[in-house]
Design a protein around this motif. Sequence first.
Motif, PDB file in Angstrom:
ATOM      1  N   ALA A 354       0.873  -1.260  -0.152  1.00  0.00           N
ATOM      2  CA  ALA A 354       0.110  -0.045   0.101  1.00  0.00           C
ATOM      3  C   ALA A 354       0.816   1.381   0.027  1.00  0.00           C
ATOM      4  CB  ALA A 354      -0.857   0.231   1.265  1.00  0.00           C
ATOM      5  N   SER A 357       1.120   3.634   2.958  1.00  0.00           N
ATOM      6  CA  SER A 357       0.001   4.411   3.447  1.00  0.00           C
ATOM      7  C   SER A 357      -1.105   3.719   3.972  1.00  0.00           C
ATOM      8  CB  SER A 357      -0.418   5.200   1.943  1.00  0.00           C
ATOM      9  OG  SER A 357      -1.897   5.833   2.198  1.00  0.00           O
ATOM     10  N   ASP A 359      -3.953   5.056   4.403  1.00  0.00           N
ATOM     11  CA  ASP A 359      -5.209   5.235   3.494  1.00  0.00           C
ATOM     12  C   ASP A 359      -5.475   4.335   2.483  1.00  0.00           C
ATOM     13  OD1 ASP A 359      -6.039   7.207   5.108  1.00  0.00           O
ATOM     14  OD2 ASP A 359      -4.926   8.712   3.866  1.00  0.00           O
ATOM     15  N   ILE A 360      -4.353   3.973   1.794  1.00  0.00           N
ATOM     16  CA  ILE A 360      -4.191   2.924   0.649  1.00  0.00           C
ATOM     17  C   ILE A 360      -4.585   1.560   1.318  1.00  0.00           C
ATOM     18  CG2 ILE A 360      -2.950   2.010  -1.224  1.00  0.00           C
ATOM     19  CD1 ILE A 360      -1.684   4.388  -1.653  1.00  0.00           C
ATOM     20  N   GLN A 363      -8.260   1.349   2.073  1.00  0.00           N
ATOM     21  CA  GLN A 363      -8.990   1.154   0.826  1.00  0.00           C
ATOM     22  C   GLN A 363      -8.895  -0.355   0.282  1.00  0.00           C
ATOM     23  OE1 GLN A 363      -7.688   4.139  -1.865  1.00  0.00           O
ATOM     24  NE2 GLN A 363      -8.156   5.598  -0.489  1.00  0.00           N
TER      25      GLN A 363
END
Length: 537
Positions: A354, A357, A359-360, A363
């Motif tokens: 990711a 990250s 956030d990734i 997701q």
Amino acid sequence: MAEDNVTANRTFLGFDLSTQQLKVAALNDNLEVLHEAHVKFDTDLPEFRTQGGAVIDKSDHHRITAPTLMWVKAVDMVLDRLMMAGVDFSTVAAISGSAQQHGSVYWQKGASQTLLRLNPDEFLHQQLAHCFSVPDGPIWMDGSTAQQCRQLEAAVGGAEMLAAITGSRAYERFTGAQIAKIYQTKPDAYKNTERISLVSSFLATIFLGRMAPIDLSDGSGMNLMDIGAKRWHPGLLDACAPGLEERLGDPVPSNTVLGPVSPYFVDRYNFNPDCRVVAFTGDNPASLMGMRLGEGWFAVSLGTSDTAFLWLKDAKVVPDGHVLRNPVDENSFMALLCFENGSLTRERVRNACAERSWDIFNQLLDSTPRGNFGNLGLYYDVQEILPKLEGDFRYNKTQRVAKFTSLEVEVRACVEGQFIAKRAYAEDFGFDVGRGTKILATGGASKNKAILQVLADVFNSPVYVQKVAESAMLGAAYQAKHGLTGENWERITASLPEPVKVCDPYPDADEIYAPMTLRYRHVVQELLDEKSSKLTK
């Protein structure tokens, strides 16, 4: 009316002597934090030359100790810092504390007399400098006692029998093996030892001004206590060293009022002579109190290592798990599960999949279905405790594979695998998943809603978080009030904010994860059998 005013103004001190620092909080009668102070060993006490609060032996990196006098000096410093912050010690009604488990302190003969004659015009560390027969005591990080562990197990008929008696198989860092090694390698120091304290009872001794007993909860993490009978096991004491029972003293319940604070603190800091010292305990039991964990709750601390806590009615022993006496209810127990591969393993998969990250990462996690298409991953960057495996192991629906088909499958396999393992061991302890149970998440990853949703689904239970940090220190302060007043624990903590629910499991969660937990058990057994087969060839 005057009595009501005294009660309204009274405060409670909770200490926590962890590996890297000594912390203290002053709480009011509603258990709200008024003041905090801390002393960091490496930076505030550089003369002791510790790294992370410890001293690693250059010739044997498994031998790890800490200077006892450093902790004494930290008490001097942290009380001065509280005083400078404006704390009125005359309002302190009771003191309790927590400390890193499995460390030990060796008081030299004559130390009890020195404690009775402390001069309030001098620092503690000046007066106690020659009171320790072993200046640098072993702490929980020490791994140099494998030989002594085997001796303890042999004394009672093996590892399983030792676990049945003491709540844990023999562990290198546990205090029983540490004491045995001191006796075997430093017989003169042992002979000159008047009393052996755990780090918790050592800190209580300082404030009491006489030798404080070991509490049942911290004492049950020594591989020396018959946890059912709540007393030292004679055969295990004899296997460690002669005269050990006298040097340990009798253990006491964790909420025991030990007596008034030492006159030293009355004269030097203006403590009220009526201030009471309540038994100090280990950091894990204190964390259970600080998290206000009760029956039906399973707490998971998601940190560098993941740690799980569980309230038990009965002492059900699980291989490589730990059972301790419960610090809140002396007739109950607590289970402790440690998983070496926690946040660092999650971060390693995040970095690989990711782009470093979260956030990734989240997701990718949210883009895969619960159950991960039947893919299961077990990731052990270092040898795991539960189970004893190391390496990455990936499985699709039918077989073991070298890699997964996508990054999102890898991410979910990591998170699901970690939580399915925790569910399996919680079930072994008797935790009835989904039957009105609740999960309390703490630690760094407890801020990640995507990860917590997986936790809720795997356990088929709602997940809650607390705003309160420093659970061990605060748990000690709660215990100070609990011991002083003798009131019901729920009533004592009723004024504290309730945990906040952050997610519920999906309705089909158990249909997915009950079979996956069973599959996890089969996979782990196959891997352990495979490992055993290789070792015997």
